[in-house]
Each structure stands twice: as C-alpha cells, then as structure tokens.
Design a protein around this motif. Sequence first.
Motif, mmCIF file in Angstrom:
data_model
loop_
_atom_site.group_PDB
_atom_site.id
_atom_site.type_symbol
_atom_site.label_atom_id
_atom_site.label_comp_id
_atom_site.label_asym_id
_atom_site.label_seq_id
_atom_site.Cartn_x
_atom_site.Cartn_y
_atom_site.Cartn_z
ATOM 1 N N PHE A 116 0.834 -1.203 0.000
ATOM 2 C CA PHE A 116 0.000 0.000 0.000
ATOM 3 C C PHE A 116 0.872 1.259 0.000
ATOM 4 C CE2 PHE A 116 -2.390 3.125 2.728
ATOM 5 C CZ PHE A 116 -3.197 3.587 1.704
ATOM 6 N N SER A 117 1.999 1.203 0.736
ATOM 7 C CA SER A 117 2.856 2.381 0.836
ATOM 8 C C SER A 117 3.457 2.774 -0.519
ATOM 9 C CB SER A 117 3.976 2.150 1.854
ATOM 10 O OG SER A 117 4.695 0.984 1.533
ATOM 11 N N ILE A 163 1.731 2.511 -3.453
ATOM 12 C CA ILE A 163 0.685 2.833 -4.431
ATOM 13 C C ILE A 163 0.470 4.348 -4.464
ATOM 14 C CG2 ILE A 163 -1.731 2.476 -5.089
ATOM 15 C CD1 ILE A 163 -1.611 -0.220 -3.703
ATOM 16 N N ILE A 207 -5.298 8.991 -2.609
ATOM 17 C CA ILE A 207 -5.322 7.524 -2.642
ATOM 18 C C ILE A 207 -6.374 7.002 -1.665
ATOM 19 C CG2 ILE A 207 -3.996 5.534 -1.784
ATOM 20 C CD1 ILE A 207 -3.144 6.213 -4.477
ATOM 21 N N GLU A 230 -5.319 -2.708 5.569
ATOM 22 C CA GLU A 230 -4.346 -1.696 5.975
ATOM 23 C C GLU A 230 -4.670 -0.359 5.296
ATOM 24 O OE1 GLU A 230 0.003 -2.548 6.926
ATOM 25 O OE2 GLU A 230 0.037 -2.011 4.824
ATOM 26 N N VAL A 246 -7.929 1.153 6.885
ATOM 27 C CA VAL A 246 -7.740 1.741 8.221
ATOM 28 C C VAL A 246 -6.958 3.047 8.111
ATOM 29 C CG1 VAL A 246 -6.560 1.405 10.435
ATOM 30 C CG2 VAL A 246 -7.952 -0.422 9.468
ATOM 31 N N THR A 247 -5.956 3.048 7.240
ATOM 32 C CA THR A 247 -5.186 4.267 7.029
ATOM 33 C C THR A 247 -6.065 5.366 6.454
ATOM 34 O OG1 THR A 247 -3.236 2.944 6.622
ATOM 35 C CG2 THR A 247 -3.170 5.202 5.848
ATOM 36 N N ALA A 303 -9.231 5.683 6.807
ATOM 37 C CA ALA A 303 -10.169 6.131 7.836
ATOM 38 C C ALA A 303 -9.518 7.143 8.765
ATOM 39 C CB ALA A 303 -10.693 4.933 8.628
ATOM 40 N N ARG A 360 -7.202 9.258 7.873
ATOM 41 C CA ARG A 360 -6.874 10.489 7.147
ATOM 42 C C ARG A 360 -8.090 11.170 6.537
ATOM 43 N NH1 ARG A 360 -2.281 12.793 8.671
ATOM 44 N NH2 ARG A 360 -2.438 14.081 6.842
#
Lengths: 206, 206
Positions: A36-37, A39, A62, A110, A113-114, A116, A118
């Motif tokens: 994910f980091s 993308i 993103i 992941e 949740v990230t 959510a 931000r």
Amino acid sequence: MTAPRPHGSTRPGGRTARTRAAVLKAAWDELGTREFSDITIDRIARRSGVHAATIRRRWRTIEGVITDMLGQHSGTIPIPDTGSLREDLHTVTRSIAEFYALPRNRRLVEAVVTSAAREPGAAEVMRAVFKNRIKQVSVLLERAVERGEVPADTDAEEVIAAIGAPFYYRLLITRRPIDTELARISAESAYLAAVEGVFRTDASPD
Amino acid sequence: MTAPRPHGSTRPGGRTARTRAAVLKAAWDELGTREFSDITIDRIARRSGVHAATIRRRWRTIEGVITDMLGQHSGTIPIPDTGSLREDLHTVTRSIAEFYALPRNRRLVEAVVTSAAREPGAAEVMRAVFKNRIKQVSVLLERAVERGEVPADTDAEEVIAAIGAPFYYRLLITRRPIDTELARISAESAYLAAVEGVFRTDASPD
C-alpha cells in the motif's frame, strides 16, 4: 453491501461510470501487486489509463479511491450453522484466517484503516461496513441462545468483535503473518468467555 | 523505551537537536488539539517555528515526524503484581482503558498505525515498540506459571496480545469510545482462556 457512492456518476454506464470502474479496478490490481505504501495516484493513472489530474479532481487522494473501492469489495461472509456455537466460531475464524492469508486482503484492510484515519468520509464508510458485518455474523449467537449454550443477555456483537480483534491486532500492530493457530485461539477464547457469561450485558464489574 | 533515532542530530544540545525537540513537541501538542487527519507539516511548522522546508527535508512526511515521536512517548507500563493472574490482567486492561480514554492517546495510536502503513521505517519502529511492551507485560504470566495458575507451556506473549487486541479493534476498526466494560471483557476472556490452556504452545487444533 454498501451502495457505491455516486462519485459524480450522473450517467450510469456513461463515460463517468466507465472512468470510475477503470480507476477502482486499477486500485484493486495495484493492491494485488505491491505494498500500500508504494501505491500512488500516478501508478493508478498509468494502470487505468485515466489522467492523474482527473483522479485527483474526483477522489482527491489515494485514500479517497480506497474508500470508494471498499464499498465494492466488502462482500457478504458465509455464516456457518453447524449446530454448535463452538464449531460455528471456529469455522468463522478459519474463514477470516484464510481471507487474510492473501497479501492483497491484508493490504486492503491496511489501506482502509489508514484511509479512515486520514479521511473522515472513509471512517464513516468503514464503520458502516464493519458494523453491518458484525451484525450479520452475530446471528450465530442468537442460535446459541436458542439452544441454551450461552446466557440470553449475551451481547452478540461484542462476541463477534472479540473473535475479529486478534486478527486486526496482528495485521496492524504486531504486523506478523496470520495463521490457523491464531484462528484457534481467537474462537476458543471467545467461546469459553461467552459460555461463562463474560459477554452478558448486565455482567457487573469485578 | 526506544532510543531516540539520530535524525541528523550530530551535536547533542546543538541547533539540530533543538530543532528536532521543537518539531516533536509541536507534533505532540497538535495531537492534543486536533484530529490526526487535520495535522499537516505546515501546522507543525507554524507551531514549532521551524521552516516547513526544513521539516520536509528531515522527516519527509507527517508520518516520519510521528514515527520519530513514538520513540519518545512510548514510556514503560506499570506491571501489577497482585498475587493473582486474574487481578493482574484486570489491572492492566484498566490501565489501557484509562490511557485510551484521552483523545490525544487515541490519535497517537491512529497516527502510528497509519504511519506504519505508509512508511516502512515506521512499521519497524512500531513493531519493535509493541514487541518490547508485550514482552515486559508477559512477566505476569511467568508469575502465574510459578503459582500454578496456568499451564507451564502457556504462550505468554499471545496472552498479552489477546488482552490488547480488543482495544485496538475498537479504536481503529469500529471506532467507538473505549470504556471500562471493554477492559473487563478483555481481561476476563483472556484469563479464562489462559486457565483452560487455550494459549498452550502445544495445544492441538480442534
């Protein structure tokens, strides 16, 4: 499960809808191939053939894309009915373990949740999706109450939250692989506690 | 708990160190006043008096700042020793509930998990911090084994992970307030499972 949010899709099947489908599919494919980091909007633009500026205008980040995607990929969960709460819970946790054995699914949660954290809109979508899932699965407890396996005032949604929690802790906090051992511990702990009345809504504190 | 990472701080007490201290303090103060989603490099720059360009050059992102801060604010946890595993576990979960009743601490963990998803370096720091914490607290289980309360081959770290998991599930997934009821459920479920041998390292799957 959640209706797709109308990201400016005024004409179903039109260019706007096709653009959205291409972007969400590209995001999904990206999750299947990299962390994910790694993308970015630019990668999604290249893969989808949609201009990065268009993606930024419509989804902003993103996280916005991921949130829109969550609505599409949060399918229903098979609800077991083995006739025993213990076996039902073990069946559910084995399904969860299988789901998160796939790297793409780990990355999806992941990313969600990230997102959510931000994007307030993403938090709303995630809360609704999980609330709905928990509610669906909590029918297992209704049946267990009918069979007399657990007290009638068992808080079904807390039991279901309890069997899910260890998976998200391992995914997000200790960041280790999910295994069948975790599925066993999770189901068995929740089962014993439910039978002992730990999840009763009027259980008084020690 | 974790040694501060040397973000270019070649001269302790020098300008570099003062800059770092100002930025980390500003980030900490920001977490006390607004949601993580609203914290930006520019806000930290205004609050710290350090140029945004300097912050971007040294930490690159908000996530980089948060990761650096985690090393400073991951203090040790009081380890109870009541003579009873059950009471020890309830004491620990009450401490966790009190900690996360503060919005700043909720936001800190949210920020850290988000950072871990976006920055591989942050994931490493978080894993190390939690691994260390789990290890510290797992001494409770060693004492319980000595007292004969739980089987000798109990996986202490899995018990401690089990009492923490429900808190992070509620913080990050269902995103509802932490309460003392969750602390009770978490401690009691883990206790019953530990006593029943669910966490034994050679427990065979059902």
